[in-house]
Write a protein that holds these residues in place. Structure first.
Motif, PDB file in Angstrom:
ATOM      1  N   ASP A 307       0.810  -1.229   0.000  1.00 38.84           N
ATOM      2  CA  ASP A 307       0.000   0.000   0.000  1.00 38.84           C
ATOM      3  C   ASP A 307       0.838   1.271   0.000  1.00 38.84           C
ATOM      4  O   ASP A 307       0.357   2.332  -0.363  1.00 38.84           O
ATOM      5  CB  ASP A 307      -0.923   0.007   1.212  1.00 38.84           C
ATOM      6  N   ARG A 308       2.084   1.177   0.434  1.00 40.00           N
ATOM      7  CA  ARG A 308       2.931   2.372   0.434  1.00 40.00           C
ATOM      8  C   ARG A 308       3.363   2.738  -0.988  1.00 40.00           C
ATOM      9  O   ARG A 308       3.878   3.819  -1.218  1.00 40.00           O
ATOM     10  CB  ARG A 308       4.176   2.167   1.316  1.00 40.00           C
ATOM     11  N   PHE A 309       3.182   1.817  -1.906  1.00 40.33           N
ATOM     12  CA  PHE A 309       3.647   2.053  -3.273  1.00 40.33           C
ATOM     13  C   PHE A 309       2.510   2.299  -4.262  1.00 40.33           C
ATOM     14  O   PHE A 309       2.611   3.146  -5.135  1.00 40.33           O
ATOM     15  CB  PHE A 309       4.496   0.863  -3.746  1.00 40.33           C
ATOM     16  N   ILE A 310       1.449   1.520  -4.122  1.00 41.26           N
ATOM     17  CA  ILE A 310       0.337   1.599  -5.082  1.00 41.26           C
ATOM     18  C   ILE A 310      -0.966   1.339  -4.330  1.00 41.26           C
ATOM     19  O   ILE A 310      -1.059   0.364  -3.582  1.00 41.26           O
ATOM     20  CB  ILE A 310       0.466   0.522  -6.196  1.00 41.26           C
ATOM     21  N   PRO A 311      -1.982   2.179  -4.537  1.00 39.61           N
ATOM     22  CA  PRO A 311      -3.253   1.928  -3.851  1.00 39.61           C
ATOM     23  C   PRO A 311      -4.145   0.910  -4.550  1.00 39.61           C
ATOM     24  O   PRO A 311      -5.170   0.521  -3.996  1.00 39.61           O
ATOM     25  CB  PRO A 311      -3.920   3.317  -3.844  1.00 39.61           C
TER      26      PRO A 311
ATOM     27  N   TYR D  13      -3.501   8.783  -5.840  1.00 36.62           N
ATOM     28  CA  TYR D  13      -2.857   7.641  -6.495  1.00 36.62           C
ATOM     29  C   TYR D  13      -1.770   8.126  -7.460  1.00 36.62           C
ATOM     30  O   TYR D  13      -0.576   7.832  -7.310  1.00 36.62           O
ATOM     31  CB  TYR D  13      -3.962   6.898  -7.233  1.00 36.62           C
ATOM     32  N   LYS D  16       1.077  10.738  -6.012  1.00 35.61           N
ATOM     33  CA  LYS D  16       2.215  10.088  -5.365  1.00 35.61           C
ATOM     34  C   LYS D  16       3.102   9.406  -6.403  1.00 35.61           C
ATOM     35  O   LYS D  16       4.331   9.425  -6.293  1.00 35.61           O
ATOM     36  CB  LYS D  16       1.714   9.066  -4.339  1.00 35.61           C
ATOM     37  N   MET D  20       7.066  10.023  -6.868  1.00 32.06           N
ATOM     38  CA  MET D  20       8.104   8.982  -6.856  1.00 32.06           C
ATOM     39  C   MET D  20       8.880   8.985  -8.171  1.00 32.06           C
ATOM     40  O   MET D  20      10.079   8.693  -8.199  1.00 32.06           O
ATOM     41  CB  MET D  20       7.476   7.621  -6.577  1.00 32.06           C
ATOM     42  N   PHE D 319       5.161  -1.308 -11.568  1.00 36.35           N
ATOM     43  CA  PHE D 319       4.268  -0.314 -12.160  1.00 36.35           C
ATOM     44  C   PHE D 319       4.834   1.094 -12.009  1.00 36.35           C
ATOM     45  O   PHE D 319       4.832   1.887 -12.960  1.00 36.35           O
ATOM     46  CB  PHE D 319       2.911  -0.426 -11.448  1.00 36.35           C
ATOM     47  N   ASN D 320       5.328   1.416 -10.818  1.00 37.53           N
ATOM     48  CA  ASN D 320       5.831   2.770 -10.589  1.00 37.53           C
ATOM     49  C   ASN D 320       7.024   3.110 -11.477  1.00 37.53           C
ATOM     50  O   ASN D 320       7.254   4.281 -11.792  1.00 37.53           O
ATOM     51  CB  ASN D 320       6.252   2.946  -9.128  1.00 37.53           C
TER      52      ASN D 320
END
Lengths: 370, 370, 370, 370
Positions: A307-311, D13, D16, D20, D319-320
């Protein structure tokens, strides 16, 4: 702790990975101090300066001792080749720094024991770079095991395979020398052992076979004997009596980052493969009989700290983000939190297990892990 | 040979499978003699008569010796529990019949050796029921290995897992008695060994660990000790020096018919899983680097003898059809053709390997296979 | 009914499949009468005689009318090219035979309607060869849908793809003529429609697009226009209002026997792919949130009638065994049992849906299914 | 360009995710200027300040206009709900800023056209957040298509499915109002369209069906009509004449981030699924016939720019990291490089295609894309 001053030694594969972790940990987690990229050390001043510019470090040095001596540095990332770990880590502890050292600890057990002694003496945080255990999937598997979701575990198999040594035509490298370790059992074996340590506790006995698929490799001066073993297979018993197996190969064509784990219990089974790190499989006998099957569970925000990276669920973390999670765990330790992570106390057990594997192979018998 | 008279002893799992094979072989292959279902033997006349009606056998008997003595019977399918194989097979050979006996040969090596001696003395065809090797996928894998598609094989791993013994609450059965064998290594282990035999030749050395996940099971008279081992893991060396591993479990929840094989060579790799028996995976280093990957190849008419069953690719054979192929191979042998199949000469090597595994575990050391 | 006399017309792909089904149904199911393979018809006496020998038929004829006229024949398997179905089926009904006719009914809707009329007039059993619906996996999916396991279905997607028309260099064939139908929508489309019919009831409206990837193909006399469409994509609405989609291609390289179905409901989802016909996938929202995932369920004896073939789970049925199941259903109908299967009454709805698709494409609009 | 001053509006979403990306782009790529996180805007000063601290921005404001007006800001990330995009983007261009705006452009086509006009008038870089196209796998697929690896493409299918609207018991949300768009076709449809745009060029005609699985949802004041469509299926034709299909669902239980693409050509096929974003599948007819199959290719350093993140193959991006790649492309554009990415010129074609889909559904007919 208002800010953290970071020193980084080494800028290869893992060095860059640490740099990205130190940079990414704050926007991801939000609850960490300012991270100052203070001092970067490399083999030459020129390389150090170039990498410092790339990664955003303020100072650069061609001598790693400068990084350790820097009073602005609170914690040192050690990402150099394994044979340098011991000297650097011991020096860092002696300088009063926290240490984040890549795995394994050192090629020789005695060196690793010295690293542990220095860590203990310093009272500083000493964390090893076992990032695979930080995967939300692995953490959730641990939770499932702890709550007894699959009952009592009776059999565990872990395979770790890549193919970067698979080409028989590739030349002799430094890594083929015995001075750099045993081969697969330390280069790879420590990762499965970190999973065992995290999920089940320690291995108590091992029986190891090792093999050299390509006994010689070419050099400019002709064929040279390969001194390490790219393949190893290990029978083992866990402390709880369960039987296990680890299979390792650096010559497994087609495998790129496979760490495949099969866990069998009295009420179900769990499967995991690092090449598809955003999912795990779960079989539960509590499902209705006619619809029992392995569920492919995609990691999601409810599998912390995804959850800290993607919701959104199922969107996928990457390998590098495991290192960001590890970095957050390290910071937590620096603040006195109990966090997930393999410190030198736990790491030395992994090193001793590797040592027992090597002995088992030499002596062709089962060996108890010290 | 204008017609073949068939005797069948046993009508359980494998008995019915043989019956379907004998019935299906002619329409599938077209090139075989008339198959006469002559005589079926079971434990009682009543059961024999009922099954004969179901399967289409002309005669039925409650005494298996009647089947063997029947002059109209040319070949006897022996599908009874393993402990009866030796007596029946020896009697059949003495009566001048060909024998198609389910695997493994017998619980004790001495019995298996006696079966081989009787087969040799009779000069009759003596084939074992190792149907997995008949899969067009496996046959094609053999062809690929023979032509060097993946280069020199350096590592082989085979896992065979099911879950029919996985429930710790299930009661004690006859199969848990030592009189019926060792457990996983003979019940399951012979299948991986049949694949090794077919694909690579024999194993030369073994180091075996065995485990009992549930040491006791309930009976009406209380808990009773389980005398066999449901889990076994074996390190091995092939005759060519390659390293290998066999992992076996009858308590692997979620696995239903898994026989997963990984073959790593100097120029590629091959994967296979019996639970998806109509496909195999192939990795070739000769593919362009940026598109190398495991190809999932679906079996098709060009993978003989798939074409005898379906003219369209990827439509899928079933487990029972492997037995039909095996039956065709048996008939070929009866006609003097060289066919794929494990006869008693090859089968005894499998039995000896199992025996070496058992010894290795007892003595906790590597054992050479006789 | 003490015995069943079988006539078979056609010995190609499906003809052989019927022969194997008639041969295999008794040992598999045990509860059927004696099956007599009475009379086989083919295009020439020579071919008929050869195939009769191969398949085990007693009589052979170069004229299919002999088969239909044979008083020993109770049921006729019609497996000839589609354009012959109508004439043969009508004649068979008129001769008082039961009919087992391969799908689709006929190239033209009027012919299919005539077939239905003849079936009704005869009062005989009239079953179509929609074997995919006989898969224990599909039958279990139906049961799950019926019990509301995934709630109300709101979206269905079915793809059917193969690649036997995918090679642009392959020559013109008879199948490329309009006289043989529309292309993908009748050759393939009827299979997805049989699944829709079995699982959800009928489609009420369709909107169809069709495409010709290779508009001409070579003949000895130069390029010739392809008159049929190898690709079709259809939007549809089910009678219950749910939306759906069918995608069809005979030019989908790499697809060999794919029929991939996705069913989405208010409480879960179901996935199926014919290329892995021994498994299906199920997602249930009733599973705990953190472990929800698609379960890969392997078919097993508790998924009837898998148990008639193999007593062990996950061992795998084959494509041909679906036809054996279909054969058993046919025999059941002949005995007055209510069995699973698509008869001419249900089959005509499929033909009408195909006809509506063709009209939709011609007129470029949504068309209600009659 | 020595440094880049970044403004960020919105911190949900995507906000953030942008933060990053801006933080991670430098250590990953090394070749970019200093990134200064200058000014963050949110709906309130309090929230803005909190998020600025988390993400590392220097200034924070409760009024987005402050961000746009900030002279230190060179480029503005717009990550607010879609209905705010137009006003913010136009204002940013008018203030002479580069714009990085999340997809889709705006709920109404006229707004999107106004955004494009403002972008053109400003001459500034205007990039949309279509991150999926930045995946090294997708980029490599494009390369394969460009070099003709699978020949001429004749059929394309793309499915995008998630399940965040799948629960019929979930309450009415603002997203269920028509003011926020059409539903699946703009929320999801733009992603498949971005892939089509990147890989094949534009769609020329569309025929769209839409469905509401749950026509009403609960509010505190009772049931309320859902005004958008969670399911849509679209037939389409590409500019080159190939046929295609897009299927979209936000109510597909079990799908979490699926974007499954199937591309069929005259010499092979390519498959991709975003839920396993580190691999793609390739089928080539140039492989030997008996070993043709879909290759599962794991992305690796030779699939640029994977190498900027990890030097080892098959270890997996997240994904990020796609957003980090997108950020690097944006920076490239700011420096005048030709980079991969969908700018407003290309993005407006996507918006027009969505508009054509909506019209097609309203008018129940094929619609040409303007």
């Amino acid at each position: 702790m208002k800010k953290i001053g970071v020193g980084l030694i080494g800028t290869g594969y893992m060095g860059k990975c640490h740099a990205m972790a130190w940079t990414g940990v704050r926007p991801a987690f939000g609850d960490v101090p300012d991270i100052h990229l203070v001092h970067l050390g490399e083999a030459s001043q020129e390389l150090a300066a170039r990498k410092a510019a790339e990664f955003g470090f303020a100072k650069a040095s061609g001598d790693w001792r400068d990084v350790i001596a820097d009073p602005e540095v609170d914690v040192v990332s050690i990402t150099t080749p394994n044979r340098f770990h011991a000297e650097m880590a011991v020096a860092a502890f002696e300088a009063g720094k926290h240490v984040w050292c890549e795995k394994p600890m050192a090629p020789k057990l005695a060196e690793a024991e010295a690293m542990l002694a220095a860590a203990r003496a310093s009272g500083k945080v000493a964390i090893l770079g076992y990032n695979y255990i930080q995967n939300p999937a692995i953490r959730h598997i641990r939770k499932l095991l702890d709550e007894g979701a699959i009952g009592a575990v009776n059999n565990v198999r872990i395979e770790m395979d890549e193919d970067f040594m698979a080409d028989p035509e590739a030349p002799f490298q430094q890594r083929h020398e015995a001075a750099n370790g045993h081969g697969a059992i330390d280069d790879f074996g420590v990762h499965p052992l970190s999973l065992i340590s995290t999920l089940f506790g320690r291995a108590s006995r091992v029986m190891c076979d090792m093999a050299k698929p390509y006994p010689t490799r070419r050099t400019d001066a002709g064929e040279r004997e390969v001194e390490v073993f790219d393949i190893a297979t290990i029978l083992l018993r866990l402390a709880n009596g369960a039987s296990g197996m680890i299979a390792l190969s650096r010559t497994a064509w087609g495998r790129k980052g496979r760490i495949a784990m099969q866990i069998f219990g009295s009420k179900g089974s769990i499967l995991y493969d690092q090449e598809r790190m955003n999912e795990f499989q779960l079989y539960l006998t509590s499902d209705r009989a006619t619809e029992q099957g392995f569920r492919t569970v995609l990691t999601a925000p409810h599998h912390a700290p995804y959850d800290r990276f993607i919701p959104a669920p199922g969107h996928g973390l990457g390998f590098n983000e495991l290192k960001i999670i590890e970095c957050r765990q390290l910071i937590g330790r620096m603040r006195g939190e109990a966090t997930v992570g393999i410190d030198f106390e736990e790491g030395i057990l992994i090193e001793r297990t590797v040592d027992a594997m090597a002995r088992s192979f030499r002596e062709s018998r089962w060996v108890d892990v010290a």
